[in-house]
Design a protein around this motif. Sequence first.
Motif, short mmCIF file in Angstrom:
data_model
loop_
_atom_site.label_atom_id
_atom_site.label_comp_id
_atom_site.label_asym_id
_atom_site.label_seq_id
_atom_site.Cartn_x
_atom_site.Cartn_y
_atom_site.Cartn_z
N LEU A 20 0.82 -1.21 0.00
CA LEU A 20 0.00 0.00 0.00
C LEU A 20 0.86 1.25 0.00
CD1 LEU A 20 -2.69 1.50 0.29
CD2 LEU A 20 -2.54 1.13 2.77
N ARG A 57 -3.07 4.75 -2.70
CA ARG A 57 -4.48 4.43 -2.56
C ARG A 57 -5.23 4.44 -3.90
NH1 ARG A 57 -6.95 5.10 2.57
NH2 ARG A 57 -5.40 5.30 4.23
N LEU A 104 -9.79 0.61 2.88
CA LEU A 104 -8.83 1.69 3.12
C LEU A 104 -9.33 2.69 4.16
CD1 LEU A 104 -7.72 2.45 -0.55
CD2 LEU A 104 -6.60 1.01 1.16
#
Length: 505
Positions: free
Chosen positions: A142, A147, A330
């Motif tokens: 990540l 994102r 997320l």
Amino acid sequence: MTEATDPDVTDPLFRPVATMTTEPGPSESPERTILLPRISTDPVDDLVERVRPRLTRAVDALQVAAALEADGHTDRAAQVEYGYRDVFVLASEVFRRLGPVPAVEEQPATTPGTGRDRRGDLRTISHGLLYVLPSAAFPAVLSVVGRSGLVAGMILAGTVGWVWSGVVAYAAFRLLGLGRARSASRVLRIAALTAVLLGLVTGALMLPYGGLPLAAMMVCQLAYQLASTLLIFYRREGWLAAALVPAVLASGVFLVAGGVTARRWAVGAAALGVLAAFTAGLWATRSAARSTEPAPRDPLWPARPALLGVAGYGLCSATLLFHAQAPYLLGQWDVAASAVPLILSMGFVEWRTSRFWASGVALSRRARFPHAFVVGIWRTIGREVACCLAVPAVFGVLLLVALGRAGVLSTAGVVMTAAHVALAGAYYLAFLLAGQGRYGWLCLSMTVVVVLHVGGGALLGVAPLFGQGGDALTDTSLYLVSVLLLQALFALGLVPVIGQVRHYR
């Protein structure tokens, strides 16, 4: 002449047919029994005697019908040779003439472990851990990918890999069942290499949303899914775990220490772990690839409806799991982590499913009446579903305690964890349905509950997939209700088939 019976005669080829009464002589008994060979003019009697050794404990006519069909008896043969409309009517008459099921004799206790592959059981149970290990690299990945497009890329690659690996495993196991180990290895190798191409294609589609890092992640994700399929197929779970250990350790260091250097090591170890697993998977096929097999007499590739059914089942399973998780991956960490207990327990669910069929065979030998067999089967299913709920429930409690101590636990996270615990029981029933080939019912049931969850959320203004930012607790509660409904639908789909003894020959 009057009919009589001689209890001393036990030879089934003879029977007393008449008793002649005469005036007794000096050395004669007053009554004399004449025994003649029994000559049966009914061919069904001969058929009954031929099949009796195999069907002594048959508990219904369907079991007899399956045995007759396996011996080559067709509807035409039933009509021409025996005078019955079809094989099932003939089987009903054979079952009636077989007589009652003999009482089950007490069997001596077996030695613990006899007939059980305990190492194989542990290997199957470990699958859940192997499924969850790659998620350890998620934080490092990540931080590199970012994102933008990450969730969409993960779900797209995960869905494609889920469907592709399911179809490939089904085809390979079918070939192995036909004694075609070399053909199965060829299918697996081609499928693994094709997965890399699929990763490149899907990664190219996501380039505008995440760039090269996202595309590379998707290639690695698909490669790992097929590598795990190959290694699990050849029972090399240890190789798969060994390939992932460095990545897990490096990711742990990154989570504790942070920093650019730790991140590079974590991402590099994850990529090398995928490469090592993929190479090991291809290597595992070498032995079978060198084996010999005769030329096939029948088509080796599964029928198209079966492949479509397996593919549809994989697609619907991925949709069922991902559509509820995606909005929280997320943002709300406790909801995102709620699937961990389910994934960890999937190996246990697979193991209990594999034991079910053996339990069904044993039950078919003990049951004396069809009703008793059906009741026993459903009791077994209820007991196994309870076990498949208990194991993820334990993992779920541990997860909730950890999240609570970290201060990130919400009521929505608790409800979502409960939904995934319930989903473990649903997957156990799904595996039983898949074993019966009821892919249409599986796909229909999952489609219905997904539509109800998303549609109900849209009506209440809490459907994140539609951009509605309502209460997460309401959305997760709807998902829990939909999973419970899914359990009921799967159980309903088992009703017509699971109690038929012919499936447990």
